[in-house]
Design a protein around this motif. Structure first.
Motif, PDB file in Angstrom:
ATOM      1  N   ARG A 124       0.828  -1.211   0.000  1.00 35.80           N
ATOM      2  CA  ARG A 124       0.000   0.000   0.000  1.00 35.80           C
ATOM      3  C   ARG A 124       0.864   1.263   0.000  1.00 35.80           C
ATOM      4  O   ARG A 124       0.589   2.211  -0.742  1.00 35.80           O
ATOM      5  N   SER A 125       1.895   1.260   0.825  1.00 36.32           N
ATOM      6  CA  SER A 125       2.755   2.447   0.887  1.00 36.32           C
ATOM      7  C   SER A 125       3.523   2.628  -0.416  1.00 36.32           C
ATOM      8  O   SER A 125       3.702   3.763  -0.901  1.00 36.32           O
ATOM      9  N   ARG A 126       3.982   1.523  -0.993  1.00 41.69           N
ATOM     10  CA  ARG A 126       4.707   1.652  -2.260  1.00 41.69           C
ATOM     11  C   ARG A 126       3.783   2.149  -3.365  1.00 41.69           C
ATOM     12  O   ARG A 126       4.197   2.926  -4.232  1.00 41.69           O
ATOM     13  N   TYR A 127       2.525   1.728  -3.321  1.00 42.95           N
ATOM     14  CA  TYR A 127       1.589   2.216  -4.337  1.00 42.95           C
ATOM     15  C   TYR A 127       1.272   3.692  -4.123  1.00 42.95           C
ATOM     16  O   TYR A 127       1.151   4.456  -5.084  1.00 42.95           O
ATOM     17  N   ARG A 128       1.184   4.085  -2.856  1.00 38.52           N
ATOM     18  CA  ARG A 128       0.939   5.505  -2.588  1.00 38.52           C
ATOM     19  C   ARG A 128       2.120   6.349  -3.062  1.00 38.52           C
ATOM     20  O   ARG A 128       1.939   7.471  -3.536  1.00 38.52           O
ATOM     21  N   LEU A 129       3.330   5.808  -2.941  1.00 41.42           N
ATOM     22  CA  LEU A 129       4.504   6.516  -3.464  1.00 41.42           C
ATOM     23  C   LEU A 129       4.387   6.699  -4.970  1.00 41.42           C
ATOM     24  O   LEU A 129       4.703   7.769  -5.510  1.00 41.42           O
ATOM     25  N   VAL A 130       3.898   5.682  -5.665  1.00 37.27           N
ATOM     26  CA  VAL A 130       3.678   5.799  -7.109  1.00 37.27           C
ATOM     27  C   VAL A 130       2.649   6.889  -7.403  1.00 37.27           C
ATOM     28  O   VAL A 130       2.812   7.697  -8.327  1.00 37.27           O
ATOM     29  N   LEU A 131       1.581   6.920  -6.611  1.00 31.75           N
ATOM     30  CA  LEU A 131       0.558   7.951  -6.798  1.00 31.75           C
ATOM     31  C   LEU A 131       1.147   9.349  -6.628  1.00 31.75           C
ATOM     32  O   LEU A 131       0.863  10.265  -7.416  1.00 31.75           O
ATOM     33  N   LEU A 132       1.970   9.536  -5.602  1.00 32.75           N
ATOM     34  CA  LEU A 132       2.552  10.850  -5.357  1.00 32.75           C
ATOM     35  C   LEU A 132       3.565  11.211  -6.436  1.00 32.75           C
ATOM     36  O   LEU A 132       3.696  12.380  -6.810  1.00 32.75           O
ATOM     37  N   ALA A 184       4.799  10.905 -15.990  1.00 37.99           N
ATOM     38  CA  ALA A 184       3.526  10.295 -15.622  1.00 37.99           C
ATOM     39  C   ALA A 184       3.316   8.990 -16.384  1.00 37.99           C
ATOM     40  O   ALA A 184       2.851   7.988 -15.821  1.00 37.99           O
ATOM     41  N   ILE A 185       3.661   8.994 -17.670  1.00 33.30           N
ATOM     42  CA  ILE A 185       3.520   7.768 -18.471  1.00 33.30           C
ATOM     43  C   ILE A 185       4.453   6.680 -17.946  1.00 33.30           C
ATOM     44  O   ILE A 185       4.107   5.491 -17.939  1.00 33.30           O
ATOM     45  N   ASN A 186       5.626   7.085 -17.469  1.00 34.13           N
ATOM     46  CA  ASN A 186       6.585   6.105 -16.963  1.00 34.13           C
ATOM     47  C   ASN A 186       6.050   5.341 -15.753  1.00 34.13           C
ATOM     48  O   ASN A 186       6.401   4.169 -15.550  1.00 34.13           O
ATOM     49  N   VAL A 187       5.236   5.997 -14.923  1.00 32.50           N
ATOM     50  CA  VAL A 187       4.690   5.299 -13.748  1.00 32.50           C
ATOM     51  C   VAL A 187       3.332   4.687 -14.044  1.00 32.50           C
ATOM     52  O   VAL A 187       2.743   4.029 -13.187  1.00 32.50           O
ATOM     53  N   MET A 188       2.844   4.863 -15.270  1.00 30.72           N
ATOM     54  CA  MET A 188       1.501   4.382 -15.609  1.00 30.72           C
ATOM     55  C   MET A 188       1.357   2.864 -15.449  1.00 30.72           C
ATOM     56  O   MET A 188       0.326   2.401 -14.929  1.00 30.72           O
ATOM     57  N   PRO A 189       2.349   2.062 -15.850  1.00 28.89           N
ATOM     58  CA  PRO A 189       2.183   0.616 -15.641  1.00 28.89           C
ATOM     59  C   PRO A 189       1.954   0.256 -14.177  1.00 28.89           C
ATOM     60  O   PRO A 189       1.148  -0.634 -13.865  1.00 28.89           O
ATOM     61  N   GLU A 190       2.635   0.934 -13.262  1.00 32.50           N
ATOM     62  CA  GLU A 190       2.435   0.661 -11.837  1.00 32.50           C
ATOM     63  C   GLU A 190       1.091   1.206 -11.361  1.00 32.50           C
ATOM     64  O   GLU A 190       0.437   0.603 -10.507  1.00 32.50           O
ATOM     65  N   LEU A 191       0.668   2.337 -11.907  1.00 33.11           N
ATOM     66  CA  LEU A 191      -0.634   2.891 -11.532  1.00 33.11           C
ATOM     67  C   LEU A 191      -1.760   1.931 -11.892  1.00 33.11           C
ATOM     68  O   LEU A 191      -2.763   1.827 -11.175  1.00 33.11           O
ATOM     69  N   LEU A 192      -1.616   1.252 -13.003  1.00 27.43           N
ATOM     70  CA  LEU A 192      -2.682   0.380 -13.495  1.00 27.43           C
ATOM     71  C   LEU A 192      -2.818  -0.914 -12.704  1.00 27.43           C
ATOM     72  O   LEU A 192      -3.783  -1.662 -12.899  1.00 27.43           O
ATOM     73  N   VAL A 193      -1.857  -1.174 -11.787  1.00 27.54           N
ATOM     74  CA  VAL A 193      -1.909  -2.422 -11.021  1.00 27.54           C
ATOM     75  C   VAL A 193      -1.866  -2.092  -9.528  1.00 27.54           C
ATOM     76  O   VAL A 193      -0.842  -2.240  -8.861  1.00 27.54           O
ATOM     77  N   ILE A 243      -5.050  10.901 -12.139  1.00 25.02           N
ATOM     78  CA  ILE A 243      -3.768  10.970 -12.858  1.00 25.02           C
ATOM     79  C   ILE A 243      -3.891  10.326 -14.226  1.00 25.02           C
ATOM     80  O   ILE A 243      -3.417  10.861 -15.241  1.00 25.02           O
ATOM     81  N   LEU A 244      -4.555   9.166 -14.283  1.00 25.73           N
ATOM     82  CA  LEU A 244      -4.728   8.491 -15.572  1.00 25.73           C
ATOM     83  C   LEU A 244      -5.554   9.348 -16.536  1.00 25.73           C
ATOM     84  O   LEU A 244      -5.240   9.431 -17.730  1.00 25.73           O
ATOM     85  N   ALA A 245      -6.602   9.989 -16.029  1.00 24.21           N
ATOM     86  CA  ALA A 245      -7.430  10.845 -16.886  1.00 24.21           C
ATOM     87  C   ALA A 245      -6.600  11.984 -17.466  1.00 24.21           C
ATOM     88  O   ALA A 245      -6.763  12.349 -18.630  1.00 24.21           O
ATOM     89  N   TRP A 246      -5.713  12.545 -16.657  1.00 25.25           N
ATOM     90  CA  TRP A 246      -4.845  13.632 -17.147  1.00 25.25           C
ATOM     91  C   TRP A 246      -3.911  13.115 -18.235  1.00 25.25           C
ATOM     92  O   TRP A 246      -3.689  13.785 -19.252  1.00 25.25           O
ATOM     93  N   ILE A 247      -3.365  11.910 -18.050  1.00 30.60           N
ATOM     94  CA  ILE A 247      -2.488  11.323 -19.071  1.00 30.60           C
ATOM     95  C   ILE A 247      -3.260  11.124 -20.373  1.00 30.60           C
ATOM     96  O   ILE A 247      -2.788  11.477 -21.460  1.00 30.60           O
TER      97      ILE A 247
END
Length: 944
Positions: free
Chosen positions: A483-491, A505-514, A530-534
């Motif tokens: 959870r914390s690692r995913y929140r780091l991706v979000l930030l 933003a695109i570079n972290v998109m694969p992690e955002l999607l999972v 974030i995805l909507a903005w991308i």
């Protein structure tokens, strides 16, 4: 004047009822104390203060116990009857923190009218540097200047603030206060403010101990309210002993009543009493010898334990006394102490909860006793306090007591526990304050708090700190904490959005999607934003809208997450921008209006969404040729919006404001906004926004016939575009499109029509690929104009008809009108050669009606009259304002004016508002014209 005997406590107001964790509740310091003492008439002092009510500043200076607070409290009641609004703020040592002081200052004015502090509240927490403070003060003073009533801001206990930055802030308020803002200071020491100019101008009233001490008649009147059998001779003696010091009289009266002494028996103590009642340390000694010694041990013990807290209520006192046997007697004991004037005063009582506050001087005496105890005993008391405040929803006080109890870990755990609720409530300023209290080691030991530190850095746009924290957390965060690692991706994604860095933003998109299996709405809703903005930036508009529809179904604590920068409302604005980029302004308008309405109801919790919605709706207004509506919506919000909204919103707002002023004939203001976009882009390193600004500057300078300036800017634009020439990133493509647009404008201006047409064909194809249908319609019309000018009638007609059909389908107005001043000449020629098409005819009629309405703003009649009124001199402007106007005449932007005068750009904006008001104008162009009219008139008068 009716004066109650002072309780010498920091003035307070309605204490907070139980609040949710993280909720900021400043109320205990925002109104004067409620006195329980009987009153004495002091007409001489009241009349003196009432006569000075229009002065800029009133200083009431004297030692503790001389009646400063009580005097101002009674005066405040009289001012309210005279139609003044009188906000009150009691300062404390905590206000040496600039952020805290500004927060309470804003809160005090909010009680008068929330509209006064709307902009300043939005700025709250966006840094505490000098410019951030200045921005907040400017927002406050600007709002007050347009407020219909006089405001008397009373600042009690001003001596407790020693920080030079806070003094400078209040000095700024004094120096730039509008005529309807007045300040009254109650202080024990000479305030560290420069008051000489106000004194020389007759705008200052200073009251000191000579004014505040009781006269003999007032002392006699007071003593008779306290001691029924006091005679004139005894009253005179007591007056002489105390030299009219109100607190001394009260202390003596309490002692006389308590011990049933005969007044004449005090003669033997004259040697002690006289100096003691004049000296603060001796006064504290008097508390110990003459007050505490006469209380029961339980009463003294309760007071000593109460002194650990700045305020207390019965249940808190029960926790502090930690003695079940005596807990039942707490309520009557507190009532008795307050009724007997033992320097403990009740505050207002919301929801049946009675809160009390000790007199500060008395509290210091009690704290000295507390500090003399063992460290273990002190910590036990603070531990009881922090547990009580934690359990009753007051995290700010709980954290401070936990630290004093030697439990920094517990304090850190509590901050981590309430941080999310504070974010949801929009109380990030308070969260910043709590984070600053924590030891660095406790933050470093908790990945959750490190993530909050990162989020606050994103919030403040400290991107260097963000990058360092992200790198550190990536290497140090436990791999098993999904959870914390995913929140780091979000930030990391949120920071990329704030930097306008689509590739990151695109570079972290694969992690955002999972997301991890245990992710909840707090993770998924901001992820979708974030995805909507991308998707928006990539031209995948349907995807952007689809993912936001999904967010509306995600619940957090049983309801959608509406506020915060990652909430549903901000995401709906992204969907609105997708419609605007496609050219569907009807749908964009509906979204903008709905979101703005909902966001404003939520207040601080949805500030981000409100700003983005305003930007979206402003663009809609401009496209519909509602220029005044666009300016009205955006100009009062632009300072806040520029600092807290995403770059995409800032881009659109500044472009709209520049274009709206250009159409209105305000060229200086149009350039000022487009140059402001350049400054913003340079400050945050956002090349995409820089290119938009430079391309627009090229176009405007070409329209003004300034070819050399346009060519120089075009060279700068080409240099930026060259850095992206070989890149396939989304931003690179957009930069190349804008650069190419500027090059086409240059070719058309230089009549290189073949080159322009070749470039336009490629540009239209690029815009179609990205789905930018509005731009396609614009460039089709521009192609038609170029063909028309070179005699290609058939091609001109084909492109014009295509542009009109697209424009009608999308509902475009200004996008077509802004193509060129000769657009109607082309349209008339094309339509006259076409078979009658009722749909296109109707659309052309709309364009023509709108075009006829788009005339430069006339000067309102009431302002026009001011040009020829009797005041035909710039004498109404200050020396600094006159310099600003003359620099405006040289077409200098705010930043250059600021550098020339050695002031900040924010101060330049503040001066401009004053200048516009004084000259009766609404923009730069009118101010410069007004100045020239006046100077010509004065010159002509001299010649005659």
């Amino acid at each position: 004047m009716k004066v109650a005997m002072p309780q010498h406590r920091p003035p307070t107001e309605t204490p907070p009822s139980r609040t949710a964790p993280g909720e900021f509740n400043p109320k205990p310091r925002l109104s004067p104390p409620r006195s329980t003492s009987r009153l004495v008439v002091r007409e001489r002092l009241l009349n003196q203060l009432l006569e000075a009510r229009r002065k800029r500043c009133i200083v009431v200076q004297g030692p503790a116990g001389c009646g400063k607070t009580t005097t101002l409290t009674i005066w405040r009641e009289e001012l309210l009857l005279l139609g003044f609004d009188v906000p009150w703020l009691t300062l404390t040592a905590e206000d040496n923190d600039m952020s805290a002081c500004l927060g309470y200052l804003v809160a005090s004015l909010t009680q008068v009218d929330p509209a006064l502090t709307c902009e300043a509240a939005l700025l709250g927490g966006r840094g505490s540097d000098a410019e951030a403070v200045e921005r907040t003060l400017i927002a406050l003073v600007s709002a007050i200047a347009s407020y219909p009533n006089d405001l008397m801001l009373i600042l009690d206990d001003f001596h407790l603030v020693a920080d030079n930055r806070v003094h400078e802030a209040f000095q700024w308020l004094l120096d730039y206060a509008p005529p309807n803002l007045h300040l009254a200071l109650a202080t024990r020491t000479t305030p560290s403010l420069s008051l000489g100019r106000l004194r020389d101008q007759g705008l200052l009233l200073e009251l000191d101990m000579r004014d505040l001490r009781f006269t003999l008649a007032e002392s006699e009147a007071f003593l008779k309210t306290q001691i029924a059998n006091v005679g004139q001779r005894e009253a005179r003696r007591l007056h002489e002993l105390t030299d009219g010091w109100i607190a001394g009289l009260q202390l003596l009266a309490i002692g006389l009543k308590k011990n049933k002494q005969v007044i004449s028996e005090l003669a033997a103590e004259d040697e002690f009493l006289h100096p003691a009642l004049r000296d603060a340390p001796a006064f504290a000694d008097y508390f110990q010898r003459q007050i505490l010694s006469r209380l029961l041990p339980l009463e003294v013990e309760l007071l000593v334990r109460m002194s650990a807290c700045t305020r207390m209520c019965p249940s808190l006192c029960e926790a502090l006394i930690a003695d079940a046997q005596h807990a039942t007697g707490i309520v009557p004991l507190l009532s008795k102490l307050a009724a007997d004037n033992f320097f403990i005063a009740p505050l207002e009582q919301p929801a049946g909860v009675v809160w009390y506050r000790l007199n500060p001087l008395f509290r210091e005496t009690l704290l000295a006793r507390l500090r003399s105890r063992s460290e273990a005993q002190q910590r036990d008391i603070h531990r009881a306090a922090w547990l009580w405040f934690r359990d009753h929803g007051h995290p700010d006080e709980a954290v401070r007591h936990a630290l004093l109890a030697g439990e920094p870990g517990a304090a850190a755990d509590l901050v981590q526990q309430v941080a999310r609720d504070m974010q949801r409530a929009g109380s990030l300023r308070e969260l910043v304050r709590l984070m600053r209290l924590l030891p660095a080691a406790e933050i470093q030991a908790r990945p959750g708090l490190q993530l909050w530190t990162l989020q606050l850095d994103v919030y403040a746009r400290d991107f260097d700190a963000c990058a360092a924290t992200i790198a550190r957390l990536k290497s140090g965060m436990p791999t098993g904490d999904a959870r914390s690692r995913y929140r780091l991706v979000l930030l990391e994604g949120a920071a990329a959005v704030q930097r306008d860095d689509i590739q990151s933003a695109i570079n972290v998109m694969p992690e955002l999607l999972v997301p991890p299996a245990n992710a909840d709405g707090w993770h998924i809703t901001p992820r979708n934003g974030i995805l909507a903005w991308i998707y928006l930036r990539a031209g995948k508009y349907e995807e952007a809208r689809r993912i936001q529809e999904e967010s509306a179904q995600i619940l957090v604590d049983g309801a959608p997450l509406l506020g915060t920068s990652g909430g549903v409302l901000s995401g709906r604005c992204i969907a609105g921008f997708s419609h605007a980029m496609e050219g569907n302004f009807a749908k964009a308008e509906r979204i903008g209006r709905d979101v703005l309405f909902e966001a404003e109801k939520l207040g601080a919790a949805a500030i981000d969404a409100a700003c983005i919605a305003a930007g979206l709706l402003g663009e809609v207004h401009y496209e519909a040729n509602q220029l005044r509506a666009a300016r009205k919506l955006l100009e009062d919000r632009v300072d806040v919006l520029e600092r807290i909204s995403i770059p995409e919103s800032v881009l659109r707002v500044l472009l709209v404001l520049s274009a709206a002023h250009w159409v209105a004939g305000h060229q200086l203001d149009a350039f000022a906004y487009i140059e402001r976009l350049e400054e913003y882009a340079s400050r945050y390193g956002v090349d995409r926004l820089l290119v938009y600004s430079l391309a627009e500057q090229v176009r405007r300078h070409l329209q003004s016939g300034q070819f050399d300036t346009a060519h120089a800017i075009l060279d700068r634009l080409d240099a930026v575009a060259l850095r992206y020439a070989s890149s396939n990133e989304i931003t690179s493509a957009e930069i190349r499109v804008m650069s190419e647009r500027a090059r086409i404008d240059w070719c058309i201006a230089k009549r290189e029509t073949d080159n322009a047409l070749e470039r336009l064909a490629a540009l239209i194809a690029q815009c179609e690929a990205y789905g930018w249908q509005r731009h396609v319609a614009q460039f089709q019309m521009l192609t038609a104009l170029v063909e028309f000018q070179r005699g290609g009638a058939k091609a001109a007609r084909q492109n014009a008809i295509a542009a009109l059909r697209n424009g009608h389908r999308l509902g475009l107005i200004r996008s077509i009108l802004d193509v060129d001043a000769d657009v109607f000449k082309l349209i008339d020629t094309v339509m006259s050669a076409e078979p009658v098409d009722p749909v296109l005819n109707f659309y052309v009629q709309r364009l023509r009606a709108t075009g006829d309405a788009a005339k430069p703003d006339p000067l309102p009649s009431d302002q026009a009259g001011k040009r020829t009124a009797g005041s035909t001199s710039l004498a109404i402007l200050s020396e600094r304002e006159s310099k600003v106007v003359r620099l405006l005449g040289q077409a200098l932007p705010n930043k250059k004016i600021a550098r020339t005068l050695g002031i900040s750009p924010e101060t330049v904006k503040w001066h401009l508002k004053n200048i516009y008001s004084k000259l009766g104008v609404s923009c730069r162009d009118e101010a410069v014209k007004r100045m020239r009219d006046v100077e010509l008139g004065e010159g002509g008068g001299s010649a005659a």
